[in-house]
Design a protein around this motif. Structure first.
Motif, PDB file in Angstrom:
ATOM      1  N   TYR A 212       0.857  -1.272  -0.026  1.00  0.00           N
ATOM      2  CA  TYR A 212       0.011   0.002   0.020  1.00  0.00           C
ATOM      3  C   TYR A 212       0.887   1.323   0.014  1.00  0.00           C
ATOM      4  N   ALA A 213       1.993   1.146   0.864  1.00  0.00           N
ATOM      5  CA  ALA A 213       2.844   2.612   1.010  1.00  0.00           C
ATOM      6  C   ALA A 213       3.570   2.776  -0.417  1.00  0.00           C
ATOM      7  N   LEU A 214       4.134   1.826  -0.753  1.00  0.00           N
ATOM      8  CA  LEU A 214       5.193   1.730  -1.883  1.00  0.00           C
ATOM      9  C   LEU A 214       4.529   1.977  -3.022  1.00  0.00           C
ATOM     10  N   ALA A 215       3.342   1.224  -3.376  1.00  0.00           N
ATOM     11  CA  ALA A 215       2.646   1.384  -4.555  1.00  0.00           C
ATOM     12  C   ALA A 215       1.525   2.473  -4.756  1.00  0.00           C
ATOM     13  N   GLY A 216       1.252   3.047  -3.631  1.00  0.00           N
ATOM     14  CA  GLY A 216       0.080   3.803  -3.558  1.00  0.00           C
ATOM     15  C   GLY A 216       0.628   5.193  -3.213  1.00  0.00           C
ATOM     16  N   THR A 217       1.575   5.510  -2.323  1.00  0.00           N
ATOM     17  CA  THR A 217       1.936   6.691  -2.106  1.00  0.00           C
ATOM     18  C   THR A 217       3.527   7.156  -2.498  1.00  0.00           C
ATOM     19  N   MET A 218       4.346   6.192  -2.462  1.00  0.00           N
ATOM     20  CA  MET A 218       5.864   6.390  -2.891  1.00  0.00           C
ATOM     21  C   MET A 218       6.071   6.419  -4.347  1.00  0.00           C
ATOM     22  N   ARG A 219       5.484   5.432  -4.906  1.00  0.00           N
ATOM     23  CA  ARG A 219       5.723   5.231  -6.504  1.00  0.00           C
ATOM     24  C   ARG A 219       7.229   5.429  -6.806  1.00  0.00           C
ATOM     25  N   GLU A 220       7.319   6.740  -7.608  1.00  0.00           N
ATOM     26  CA  GLU A 220       8.504   6.914  -8.342  1.00  0.00           C
ATOM     27  C   GLU A 220       9.623   7.127  -7.190  1.00  0.00           C
ATOM     28  N   GLN A 221       9.336   7.384  -6.049  1.00  0.00           N
ATOM     29  CA  GLN A 221      10.471   7.720  -5.016  1.00  0.00           C
ATOM     30  C   GLN A 221      11.342   6.095  -4.708  1.00  0.00           C
ATOM     31  N   VAL A 222      10.510   5.232  -4.847  1.00  0.00           N
ATOM     32  CA  VAL A 222      11.219   4.146  -4.697  1.00  0.00           C
ATOM     33  C   VAL A 222      12.153   3.763  -5.568  1.00  0.00           C
ATOM     34  N   CYS A 223      11.746   4.095  -6.929  1.00  0.00           N
ATOM     35  CA  CYS A 223      12.765   3.893  -8.026  1.00  0.00           C
ATOM     36  C   CYS A 223      14.061   4.854  -7.913  1.00  0.00           C
ATOM     37  N   THR A 224      13.594   6.111  -7.542  1.00  0.00           N
ATOM     38  CA  THR A 224      14.720   7.146  -7.560  1.00  0.00           C
ATOM     39  C   THR A 224      15.564   7.253  -6.351  1.00  0.00           C
ATOM     40  N   TYR A 225      15.143   6.728  -5.127  1.00  0.00           N
ATOM     41  CA  TYR A 225      15.807   6.850  -3.964  1.00  0.00           C
ATOM     42  C   TYR A 225      16.095   5.581  -3.342  1.00  0.00           C
ATOM     43  N   LEU A 226      15.091   4.591  -3.130  1.00  0.00           N
ATOM     44  CA  LEU A 226      15.445   3.300  -2.442  1.00  0.00           C
ATOM     45  C   LEU A 226      15.842   2.241  -3.180  1.00  0.00           C
ATOM     46  N   CYS A 227      15.869   2.122  -4.484  1.00  0.00           N
ATOM     47  CA  CYS A 227      16.378   1.043  -5.500  1.00  0.00           C
ATOM     48  C   CYS A 227      17.792   1.392  -5.873  1.00  0.00           C
ATOM     49  N   PRO A 228      18.774   0.286  -5.617  1.00  0.00           N
ATOM     50  CA  PRO A 228      19.988   0.668  -6.012  1.00  0.00           C
ATOM     51  C   PRO A 228      20.483   0.641  -7.227  1.00  0.00           C
ATOM     52  N   TRP A 229      19.338   0.048  -8.204  1.00  0.00           N
ATOM     53  CA  TRP A 229      19.648  -0.513  -9.367  1.00  0.00           C
ATOM     54  C   TRP A 229      19.805   0.537 -10.457  1.00  0.00           C
ATOM     55  N   PRO A 230      19.084   1.618 -10.267  1.00  0.00           N
ATOM     56  CA  PRO A 230      19.476   2.985 -11.280  1.00  0.00           C
ATOM     57  C   PRO A 230      21.029   3.238 -11.102  1.00  0.00           C
ATOM     58  N   ARG A 231      21.759   3.041 -10.034  1.00  0.00           N
ATOM     59  CA  ARG A 231      23.039   3.533  -9.857  1.00  0.00           C
ATOM     60  C   ARG A 231      24.092   2.530 -10.239  1.00  0.00           C
ATOM     61  N   ILE A 232      23.347   1.115 -10.232  1.00  0.00           N
ATOM     62  CA  ILE A 232      24.195   0.109 -10.950  1.00  0.00           C
ATOM     63  C   ILE A 232      24.269  -0.099 -12.441  1.00  0.00           C
ATOM     64  N   GLN A 233      23.021   0.255 -13.075  1.00  0.00           N
ATOM     65  CA  GLN A 233      22.995   0.100 -14.395  1.00  0.00           C
ATOM     66  C   GLN A 233      23.942   1.101 -15.059  1.00  0.00           C
ATOM     67  N   GLY A 234      24.585   2.019 -14.654  1.00  0.00           N
ATOM     68  CA  GLY A 234      25.382   3.019 -15.390  1.00  0.00           C
ATOM     69  C   GLY A 234      26.782   2.232 -15.543  1.00  0.00           C
ATOM     70  N   ALA A 235      27.193   1.028 -14.923  1.00  0.00           N
ATOM     71  CA  ALA A 235      28.269   0.287 -15.242  1.00  0.00           C
ATOM     72  C   ALA A 235      28.073  -0.767 -16.045  1.00  0.00           C
ATOM     73  N   LEU A 236      26.776  -1.010 -16.243  1.00  0.00           N
ATOM     74  CA  LEU A 236      26.347  -2.167 -17.237  1.00  0.00           C
ATOM     75  C   LEU A 236      25.940  -1.743 -18.640  1.00  0.00           C
ATOM     76  N   THR A 237      25.839  -0.479 -18.811  1.00  0.00           N
ATOM     77  CA  THR A 237      25.459  -0.140 -20.223  1.00  0.00           C
ATOM     78  C   THR A 237      26.514   0.768 -20.793  1.00  0.00           C
ATOM     79  N   ASP A 238      26.460   0.783 -22.249  1.00  0.00           N
ATOM     80  CA  ASP A 238      27.409   1.543 -22.796  1.00  0.00           C
ATOM     81  C   ASP A 238      26.780   2.300 -24.011  1.00  0.00           C
ATOM     82  N   GLU A 239      27.289   2.887 -24.973  1.00  0.00           N
ATOM     83  CA  GLU A 239      26.844   3.655 -25.987  1.00  0.00           C
ATOM     84  C   GLU A 239      26.204   2.871 -27.136  1.00  0.00           C
ATOM     85  N   HIS A 240      26.416   1.287 -26.743  1.00  0.00           N
ATOM     86  CA  HIS A 240      25.670   0.455 -27.756  1.00  0.00           C
ATOM     87  C   HIS A 240      24.728  -0.065 -27.247  1.00  0.00           C
ATOM     88  N   ALA A 241      24.199   0.047 -26.212  1.00  0.00           N
ATOM     89  CA  ALA A 241      22.815  -0.350 -25.234  1.00  0.00           C
ATOM     90  C   ALA A 241      21.803   0.093 -25.777  1.00  0.00           C
TER      91      ALA A 241
END
Length: 484
Positions: A212-241
């Motif tokens: 209820y809290a994450l999907a109902g009220t926090m939404r995009e904040q979870v992806c931006t601030y709580l999830c580490p994946w956006p920061r990890i993906q920078g090491a996994l992609t390049d100009e050909h992805a």
């Protein structure tokens, strides 16, 4: 004292800057197109899998749960259809986690954050919650008007209805979660009669709240601030992805466009901002690659719809690579490289680990046992001068049949052994024990030998042999004789 309207040097500011920025409410508009349709399909499939899998039955034999997917902590086993993982085989789960991570690395290096945009639980449940929100409050413009209106009966019942349905979905999510840890029909019946384990209510409540809290009220904040994946993906992609990309080589310079206006000397982007309005993260894809972008591709649908209306080619926003966009901007032909060092390496690792796990699982023994020597006392000297050592014998039958095995002790000359409750066997003899299907049996083993021909510390071998199949398993254990 202020200089030029600013606080003087060395003077504390009257209003220090806030370190917290209040969340700006995002009102994503409903997009229409192939990617939105695909997201509906993925949401239906993933939610269906989550809610329905615990109810799938799988015959396993008498006294064993017949649930296809079950983490049976009381029985100390994990079932996944025809696979059975015992506590001693927890490394298989570790291998699955490694495979999942490598698969995510491979997909990210090829197609960007498609996991985040389509199959991440946070994305799926948020998408479902936004669908409920639209059903009660309308699309983007209607929701914005409703939020700015004073409280009324119309606003109250719409808001209340939305939150009640959100809570119902959250409860069903938490309720489905506990079905994976208990027999589904049993826990579903006892949960509402107060007979379920306390842990079932605890974890159902925790997941109800978090959904209820994450999907109902926090939404995009979870992806931006709580999830580490956006920061990890920078090491996994390049100009050909392949990423969701605004093709600036075609869209710039942007600006409003009238129906009778020529397209000469300008780009195809008419600055309608539809890509921003449909974005669940509230970002502008035209600003380039951003940490917040989850690659849901709804901006592609919105932009393609506008391009059709202004009679321009679709694909102004599309899955593309930075290298391809840069090449077109320089007048060169774009080249796409899916096979790169990192993608080949990930694929090789996934294949190798998968084959290793398949080989390990298909060749594993169906009978496992351990011999644990007593630590205190390490040995006992009998009245006739012989030395006795005590052991705990643990037998694990991983098959679905009751099995009988012959037990023997080797490696000690003229040694006798005894299993408490079953009798004794002379040197070279055997004793027979039985274990239930998927059973664990423990026995007290006593081994007696003459110390004259033995060193202070030696090793014996306990062997078990299946009476029907002839399958043999062995385990070594120390034998202590003391000072000579």
């Amino acid at each position: 004292m202020k200089a030029g309207g600013r606080d003087a040097p060395g003077q504390k500011p009257e209003h220090p800057p806030s370190l917290y920025e209040k969340r700006n409410q995002i009102y994503p508009k409903l997009a229409h197109g192939k990617f939105r349709s695909f997201k509906w399909l993925v949401m239906a499939v993933t939610l269906g899998i989550y809610y329905l899998i615990p109810w799938i039955r799988w015959p396993r034999g008498e006294g064993i749960p017949d649930q296809a997917v079950l983490a049976d902590f009381s029985g100390e086993k994990f079932y996944f259809f025809f696979l059975e993982i015992w506590p001693q085989e927890i490394y298989y789960l570790g291998g699955l986690l490694i495979l999942a991570a490598l698969a995510l690395f491979l997909v990210t290096s090829l197609f960007g954050r498609v996991w985040c945009g389509y199959t991440c639980p946070q994305t799926v449940w948020t998408d479902l919650y936004i669908w409920v929100e639209r059903a009660f409050e309308g699309d983007r413009a209607a929701r914005m008007r409703l939020d700015h209106q004073p409280m009324s009966f119309n606003k109250a019942w719409r808001k209340t209805g939305k939150h009640l349905v959100w809570l119902l979905i959250a409860f069903l999510t938490g309720g489905a979660f506990i079905l994976y840890w208990h027999d589904a029909p049993t826990i579903a019946r006892t949960f509402f009669t107060g007979e379920a384990p306390l842990t079932a209510y605890f974890f159902a409540g925790i997941l109800t709240f978090t959904t209820y809290a994450l999907a109902g009220t926090m939404r995009e904040q979870v992806c931006t601030y709580l999830c580490p994946w956006p920061r990890i993906q920078g090491a996994l992609t390049d100009e050909h992805a392949l990423n969701v990309t605004y093709r600036y080589d075609r869209g710039e310079p942007r600006g409003p466009h009238r129906k009778d206006q020529s397209w000469e000397g300008r780009g195809d982007c008419i600055d309608c901002k539809q890509c921003i309005q449909v974005c669940p993260m509230g970002i502008d894809i035209r600003d380039g690659a951003q940490l917040e972008c989850i690659h849901c591709a709804l901006c592609i649908d919105a932009c393609d719809d506008i391009m059709k209306k202004v009679d321009r080619p679709t694909g102004l926003i599309a899955y593309d690579t930075d290298a391809a966009v840069a090449a077109r901007a320089c007048g060169e032909k774009p080249r796409y490289k899916l096979l790169r060092t990192r993608t080949v390496l990930y694929a090789i690792l996934i294949t190798a680990i998968s084959l290793l796990m398949v080989w390990g699982y298909t060749s594993k023994s169906t009978y496992e046992f351990n011999v644990l020597k007593d630590r205190s006392p390490p040995f006992i000297r009998l009245s006739d001068g012989r030395i006795r050592n005590g052991y705990t014998l643990k037998l694990v039958n991983k098959s679905t049949d009751v099995r009988a095995v012959d037990i023997s002790v080797e490696g000690l000359p003229e040694a006798d052994f005894e299993i408490i409750g079953l009798g004794s066997a002379p040197d070279g003899g055997t004793l027979q024990v039985t274990t239930d299907a998927h059973g664990v049996a423990r026995y007290r083993l006593l081994v007696t030998a003459s110390p004259e021909s033995l060193p202070r510390r030696t090793t014996l071998t306990v062997q078990i042999k299946d009476v029907l199949t002839g399958e043999i398993a062995e385990a070594d254990a120390p034998f202590t004789t003391g000072d000579q």
